[in-house]
Design a protein around this motif. Sequence first.
Motif, PDB file in Angstrom:
ATOM      1  N   ALA A 104       0.857  -1.181   0.000  1.00 21.87           N
ATOM      2  CA  ALA A 104       0.000   0.000   0.000  1.00 21.87           C
ATOM      3  C   ALA A 104       0.892   1.228   0.000  1.00 21.87           C
ATOM      4  CB  ALA A 104      -0.931   0.008   1.213  1.00 21.87           C
ATOM      5  N   ILE A 105       0.316   2.343  -0.398  1.00 22.29           N
ATOM      6  CA  ILE A 105       1.004   3.626  -0.413  1.00 22.29           C
ATOM      7  C   ILE A 105       0.372   4.525   0.636  1.00 22.29           C
ATOM      8  CG2 ILE A 105       1.368   5.743  -1.752  1.00 22.29           C
ATOM      9  CD1 ILE A 105       3.133   3.480  -2.678  1.00 22.29           C
ATOM     10  N   ASN A 106       1.204   5.221   1.388  1.00 25.72           N
ATOM     11  CA  ASN A 106       0.730   6.299   2.258  1.00 25.72           C
ATOM     12  C   ASN A 106       1.055   7.615   1.555  1.00 25.72           C
ATOM     13  OD1 ASN A 106       0.025   7.245   5.278  1.00 25.72           O
ATOM     14  ND2 ASN A 106       1.704   8.507   4.502  1.00 25.72           N
ATOM     15  N   LEU A 107       0.047   8.434   1.320  1.00 28.83           N
ATOM     16  CA  LEU A 107       0.243   9.673   0.576  1.00 28.83           C
ATOM     17  C   LEU A 107       0.090  10.879   1.494  1.00 28.83           C
ATOM     18  CD1 LEU A 107       0.649  11.277  -2.011  1.00 28.83           C
ATOM     19  CD2 LEU A 107      -1.789  10.952  -2.502  1.00 28.83           C
ATOM     20  N   LEU A 108       1.190  11.618   1.662  1.00 31.43           N
ATOM     21  CA  LEU A 108       1.154  12.867   2.410  1.00 31.43           C
ATOM     22  C   LEU A 108       0.971  14.005   1.417  1.00 31.43           C
ATOM     23  CD1 LEU A 108       1.533  14.282   5.206  1.00 31.43           C
ATOM     24  CD2 LEU A 108       3.945  14.550   4.568  1.00 31.43           C
ATOM     25  N   PRO A 109      -0.141  14.740   1.480  1.00 30.46           N
ATOM     26  CA  PRO A 109      -0.363  15.820   0.510  1.00 30.46           C
ATOM     27  C   PRO A 109       0.720  16.893   0.607  1.00 30.46           C
ATOM     28  CG  PRO A 109      -2.402  15.254   1.653  1.00 30.46           C
ATOM     29  CD  PRO A 109      -1.293  14.554   2.379  1.00 30.46           C
ATOM     30  N   PRO A 110       0.988  17.597  -0.491  1.00 28.95           N
ATOM     31  CA  PRO A 110       1.998  18.652  -0.486  1.00 28.95           C
ATOM     32  C   PRO A 110       1.556  19.821   0.394  1.00 28.95           C
ATOM     33  CG  PRO A 110       0.759  18.694  -2.533  1.00 28.95           C
ATOM     34  CD  PRO A 110       0.319  17.466  -1.803  1.00 28.95           C
ATOM     35  N   HIS A 111       2.530  20.467   1.041  1.00 30.34           N
ATOM     36  CA  HIS A 111       2.161  21.533   1.965  1.00 30.34           C
ATOM     37  C   HIS A 111       3.149  22.695   2.025  1.00 30.34           C
ATOM     38  CE1 HIS A 111       4.546  18.502   4.120  1.00 30.34           C
ATOM     39  NE2 HIS A 111       5.033  19.493   4.815  1.00 30.34           N
ATOM     40  N   PHE A 112       4.356  22.541   1.503  1.00 28.53           N
ATOM     41  CA  PHE A 112       5.315  23.636   1.557  1.00 28.53           C
ATOM     42  C   PHE A 112       4.772  24.862   0.822  1.00 28.53           C
ATOM     43  CE2 PHE A 112       8.183  19.897   1.885  1.00 28.53           C
ATOM     44  CZ  PHE A 112       8.700  20.175   3.139  1.00 28.53           C
ATOM     45  N   LEU A 113       4.916  26.034   1.444  1.00 28.56           N
ATOM     46  CA  LEU A 113       4.540  27.321   0.845  1.00 28.56           C
ATOM     47  C   LEU A 113       3.053  27.422   0.532  1.00 28.56           C
ATOM     48  CD1 LEU A 113       7.587  27.842  -1.561  1.00 28.56           C
ATOM     49  CD2 LEU A 113       7.307  28.623   0.803  1.00 28.56           C
ATOM     50  N   GLY A 114       2.254  26.613   1.218  1.00 26.70           N
ATOM     51  CA  GLY A 114       0.804  26.767   1.151  1.00 26.70           C
ATOM     52  C   GLY A 114       0.168  26.611  -0.206  1.00 26.70           C
ATOM     53  N   PRO A 115       0.314  25.466  -0.877  1.00 25.60           N
ATOM     54  CA  PRO A 115      -0.359  25.280  -2.168  1.00 25.60           C
ATOM     55  C   PRO A 115      -1.876  25.395  -2.006  1.00 25.60           C
ATOM     56  CG  PRO A 115       0.422  23.171  -1.316  1.00 25.60           C
ATOM     57  CD  PRO A 115       1.005  24.227  -0.441  1.00 25.60           C
ATOM     58  N   SER A 116      -2.546  25.792  -3.066  1.00 19.68           N
ATOM     59  CA  SER A 116      -3.998  25.957  -3.015  1.00 19.68           C
ATOM     60  C   SER A 116      -4.679  24.610  -2.815  1.00 19.68           C
ATOM     61  CB  SER A 116      -4.500  26.596  -4.309  1.00 19.68           C
ATOM     62  OG  SER A 116      -4.368  25.682  -5.389  1.00 19.68           O
ATOM     63  N   ARG A 117      -5.917  24.666  -2.367  1.00 19.69           N
ATOM     64  CA  ARG A 117      -6.713  23.452  -2.180  1.00 19.69           C
ATOM     65  C   ARG A 117      -6.821  22.685  -3.495  1.00 19.69           C
ATOM     66  NH1 ARG A 117     -10.956  21.553   1.058  1.00 19.69           N
ATOM     67  NH2 ARG A 117     -12.670  20.557  -0.060  1.00 19.69           N
ATOM     68  N   GLU A 118      -7.030  23.418  -4.594  1.00 20.05           N
ATOM     69  CA  GLU A 118      -7.152  22.765  -5.899  1.00 20.05           C
ATOM     70  C   GLU A 118      -5.853  22.063  -6.285  1.00 20.05           C
ATOM     71  OE1 GLU A 118      -8.015  25.892  -5.212  1.00 20.05           O
ATOM     72  OE2 GLU A 118     -10.202  25.601  -5.227  1.00 20.05           O
ATOM     73  N   ALA A 119      -4.718  22.692  -5.984  1.00 19.75           N
ATOM     74  CA  ALA A 119      -3.427  22.084  -6.309  1.00 19.75           C
ATOM     75  C   ALA A 119      -3.182  20.835  -5.476  1.00 19.75           C
ATOM     76  CB  ALA A 119      -2.304  23.103  -6.093  1.00 19.75           C
ATOM     77  N   VAL A 120      -3.565  20.896  -4.199  1.00 18.20           N
ATOM     78  CA  VAL A 120      -3.403  19.725  -3.325  1.00 18.20           C
ATOM     79  C   VAL A 120      -4.247  18.562  -3.842  1.00 18.20           C
ATOM     80  CG1 VAL A 120      -3.869  18.805  -1.020  1.00 18.20           C
ATOM     81  CG2 VAL A 120      -2.772  21.043  -1.265  1.00 18.20           C
ATOM     82  N   LEU A 121      -5.485  18.830  -4.188  1.00 14.38           N
ATOM     83  CA  LEU A 121      -6.368  17.763  -4.664  1.00 14.38           C
ATOM     84  C   LEU A 121      -5.889  17.211  -6.007  1.00 14.38           C
ATOM     85  CD1 LEU A 121      -9.855  19.211  -3.669  1.00 14.38           C
ATOM     86  CD2 LEU A 121      -8.599  17.339  -2.574  1.00 14.38           C
ATOM     87  N   ALA A 122      -5.354  18.065  -6.867  1.00 13.26           N
ATOM     88  CA  ALA A 122      -4.819  17.586  -8.148  1.00 13.26           C
ATOM     89  C   ALA A 122      -3.638  16.652  -7.913  1.00 13.26           C
ATOM     90  CB  ALA A 122      -4.394  18.768  -9.012  1.00 13.26           C
TER      91      ALA A 122
END
Length: 302
Positions: A104-122
């Motif tokens: 299985a993969i554990n996915l930590l969403p990107p967070h450096f420099l505050g990416p937008s919600r849309e960018a995180v979901l993409a």
Amino acid sequence: MLDLVRGVSPVLEVPFHDDGALDPDGFVTVAGEVLATGVTSVMFPGFAGEVHKLDDAERELLTGLLLDITRPRDDVAAIVSIPDHATYHAVARAVRTAERGADAINLLPPHFLGPSREAVLAHVRAVLSAVAPLPVVLQYAPAQTGTALDAGTLHRLAAEHPNLRWVKVESAPPGRLVAALAEGERPLPALVGYAGLHLPDALRRGAAGVQPGCSFTDLYVELWRRWESGDEAGALALHTRMLPYLSYWMQGVELIVAAEKEISRRRGWIGSAHCRAPGHRLDAEEHRMIDRFVAEFALAPA
């Protein structure tokens, strides 16, 4: 393999020598000691494994060592984390990790420099698509990352991507999100992080597992055994005994990492409790707290 990701699923620590050099043999020992407790899954790398202090070569080496241990076994699942910030690298590493035999993969969403919600979901959608049908744990750690995802969004992601199978909930407290994820047409099982600080409430609300650090995995296994067997009072009593230590150590990630490594050293699992700088340096009173913890729970080698 889906049934293996439940109960206690520790995040493996990474041992270093006193000079800060990686200790691969120590990592293999830690993995062996943790698996000997009877857990059916482990996760690597994570905040508890100082992932932010490892270079790419070290991560690849240790991932390979873990998969060498778990690949031949059908009784344990290796959850390999993909914390890469750039979607390009996250997708490439996730695909490569799947090909190497991760369960299985554990996915930590990107967070450096505050990416937008849309960018995180993409980003999340890109990784989910790239590794499908390999199951994925989405890690939600707002205190560490500032990411804001609600249950409705997570349910919609799961509807679009059936391989999103769990959410690691590290909000504090986690209970309401755990309960909300358990609702709907396709409930999303929650794995609770944050050292299980609020585990009793999360269990009452339907949490499927806990992902703590690994140095006292056996205590979490015993707590889980009591809960699963219907001994709620016994499970709560054990958690209550652990709580003064957990609540102090969870004041900061670097603090609990340092404490857990010192516990592992005292148990004979690793040769050095070194944490790469910058990090927390335990003071005399914090060492005495570890003395009390190790003595109370009889964790020192015989």
